[in-house]
Design an enzyme around this catalytic site. Sequence first.
Site, PDB file in Angstrom:
ATOM      1  N   GLU A  55       0.972  -0.563  -0.026  1.00 55.62           N
ATOM      2  CA  GLU A  55       0.273   0.205   0.071  1.00 55.62           C
ATOM      3  C   GLU A  55       0.893   1.721  -0.042  1.00 55.62           C
ATOM      4  O   GLU A  55       0.219   2.319  -0.688  1.00 55.62           O
ATOM      5  CB  GLU A  55      -0.573   0.251   1.060  1.00 55.62           C
ATOM      6  CG  GLU A  55      -2.065  -0.785   1.044  1.00 55.62           C
ATOM      7  CD  GLU A  55      -2.837  -0.653   0.032  1.00 55.62           C
ATOM      8  OE1 GLU A  55      -2.965   0.289  -0.230  1.00 55.62           O
ATOM      9  OE2 GLU A  55      -3.660  -1.805  -0.865  1.00 55.62           O
ATOM     10  N   TYR A 138      -7.040   6.921   3.363  1.00 54.78           N
ATOM     11  CA  TYR A 138      -7.221   5.501   2.270  1.00 54.78           C
ATOM     12  C   TYR A 138      -6.057   4.718   3.421  1.00 54.78           C
ATOM     13  O   TYR A 138      -6.784   3.417   2.996  1.00 54.78           O
ATOM     14  CB  TYR A 138      -6.593   6.559   1.188  1.00 54.78           C
ATOM     15  CG  TYR A 138      -6.391   4.818   0.487  1.00 54.78           C
ATOM     16  CD1 TYR A 138      -7.453   4.240  -0.224  1.00 54.78           C
ATOM     17  CD2 TYR A 138      -5.107   4.297   0.101  1.00 54.78           C
ATOM     18  CE1 TYR A 138      -7.037   3.021  -1.129  1.00 54.78           C
ATOM     19  CE2 TYR A 138      -4.807   3.165  -0.505  1.00 54.78           C
ATOM     20  CZ  TYR A 138      -6.004   2.834  -0.789  1.00 54.78           C
ATOM     21  OH  TYR A 138      -6.070   1.953  -1.957  1.00 54.78           O
ATOM     22  N   ASP A 156      -9.731   4.705  -4.258  1.00 50.28           N
ATOM     23  CA  ASP A 156      -8.609   5.609  -4.627  1.00 50.28           C
ATOM     24  C   ASP A 156      -9.047   5.927  -6.412  1.00 50.28           C
ATOM     25  O   ASP A 156     -10.154   5.879  -6.664  1.00 50.28           O
ATOM     26  CB  ASP A 156      -7.765   4.000  -4.815  1.00 50.28           C
ATOM     27  CG  ASP A 156      -7.976   2.545  -6.206  1.00 50.28           C
ATOM     28  OD1 ASP A 156      -9.394   3.272  -6.861  1.00 50.28           O
ATOM     29  OD2 ASP A 156      -6.894   2.470  -6.769  1.00 50.28           O
ATOM     30  N   CYS A 210     -11.817  -0.075 -16.993  1.00 52.36           N
ATOM     31  CA  CYS A 210     -12.180   0.721 -17.036  1.00 52.36           C
ATOM     32  C   CYS A 210     -11.249   1.504 -16.713  1.00 52.36           C
ATOM     33  O   CYS A 210     -11.335   2.442 -15.428  1.00 52.36           O
ATOM     34  CB  CYS A 210     -13.524   1.360 -15.850  1.00 52.36           C
ATOM     35  SG  CYS A 210     -14.907   2.550 -15.851  1.00 52.36           S
ATOM     36  N   CYS A 217     -14.457  -0.839 -23.039  1.00 50.08           N
ATOM     37  CA  CYS A 217     -15.571  -1.139 -22.833  1.00 50.08           C
ATOM     38  C   CYS A 217     -17.121  -2.825 -22.969  1.00 50.08           C
ATOM     39  O   CYS A 217     -17.703  -3.223 -22.348  1.00 50.08           O
ATOM     40  CB  CYS A 217     -16.818  -0.780 -22.668  1.00 50.08           C
ATOM     41  SG  CYS A 217     -16.473   1.512 -22.047  1.00 50.08           S
ATOM     42  N   CYS A 220     -16.027  -5.342 -19.705  1.00 49.51           N
ATOM     43  CA  CYS A 220     -16.520  -4.974 -19.024  1.00 49.51           C
ATOM     44  C   CYS A 220     -18.003  -5.803 -18.067  1.00 49.51           C
ATOM     45  O   CYS A 220     -19.152  -6.119 -19.261  1.00 49.51           O
ATOM     46  CB  CYS A 220     -16.941  -3.845 -18.927  1.00 49.51           C
ATOM     47  SG  CYS A 220     -17.918  -2.843 -17.084  1.00 49.51           S
ATOM     48  N   CYS A 226     -24.001   0.590 -17.067  1.00 51.20           N
ATOM     49  CA  CYS A 226     -22.843   1.663 -16.902  1.00 51.20           C
ATOM     50  C   CYS A 226     -23.812   2.731 -17.817  1.00 51.20           C
ATOM     51  O   CYS A 226     -24.013   3.144 -18.429  1.00 51.20           O
ATOM     52  CB  CYS A 226     -21.863   1.645 -18.100  1.00 51.20           C
ATOM     53  SG  CYS A 226     -20.993   2.875 -17.727  1.00 51.20           S
TER      54      CYS A 226
END
Length: 329
Positions: A55, A138, A156, A210, A217, A220, A226
């Site tokens: 992280e 975060y 994020d 994305c 797309c 997806c 969407c």
Amino acid sequence: MPISAPDTAARVPASPAAPGAGLLHGRIARWFEANARPLPWREPDCGPWGIMVSEFMLQQTPVARVLPVWEQWLRRWPAPAALAAEPSGEAVRAWGRLGYPRRALRLHAAAVAIVEKHGGAVPGTYADLLELPGVGTYTAAAIASFAFDAPETVVDTNIRRVHARLVSGEALPAPSLTAGEMKLARALMPGRTAARAWNAGVMELGALVCTARTPRCDQCPVLDQCAWVAAGRPEPRYVPKGQAWAGTDRQVRGAMLAVLRKATAPVLPGLLLGSVDLAVAADSGDGFQAELRRLHGLNAGDEQLARCLDGLLEDGLAQASAAGVALPA
């Protein structure tokens, strides 16, 4: 894990799932199970420390650059106590060219705090994580979620972009995180048992499918849901500005740090400031001369060089003594 992670969101309790969110949860979870990249910090035997290191490293840094450094780091420092026992300068040295090297200092300070306050084990609650040096809202939420299955809302840049398109019908999220985005993220959260998979799945969807510039797309799993696609894929409301690099203080500071990482002894300030000819530089370690030439090849002005060296010293990334400049002890 975050490709770029804003660390400014305030923590708030989860809201009941938004209507229709269950469909999104199931599809994205199944897609993630089938398509997730096999990253080492996702392996069951990784442990909280490995996730925490990832992280820190993944903030504003691509996965491809993080992977080799993360692997070297965990081999050398498999637990917080191992890192805490070393000088902070060794953390800066091992950070290499990941960028934003103050993260290395903060991770070292966090390791020291974990040893002193938590018996060497990464704490498992958001509140305790947030008290560690270098851990913001975060990062605390992400470690709690990915390492301890806590039902924290992780947001994020990848997750923000998926939410913006999927639910809000916008090509891109706002330039900075808003209260409205956090409210939406909370409303989309599933129950406790599915929270970790949801956070990781949406993050991965944003990283692989994305994407900001060329979304795939056709790949997806929630294309038919969407709002952005349904609206005809409208253009962004603003043009994102990339960060300059060439000629910036960041570039010069990075080149100076690269010299100090290769040095096996303190470096004369004049070598860093360009006031001493390279011909008099002793061969202070493998690659030292090459990094000096790279620094001088930037042709930075005297004022910029002095400002960058002063900045490294002020930030604790370097220290000066009568013998010269070196990484912190």
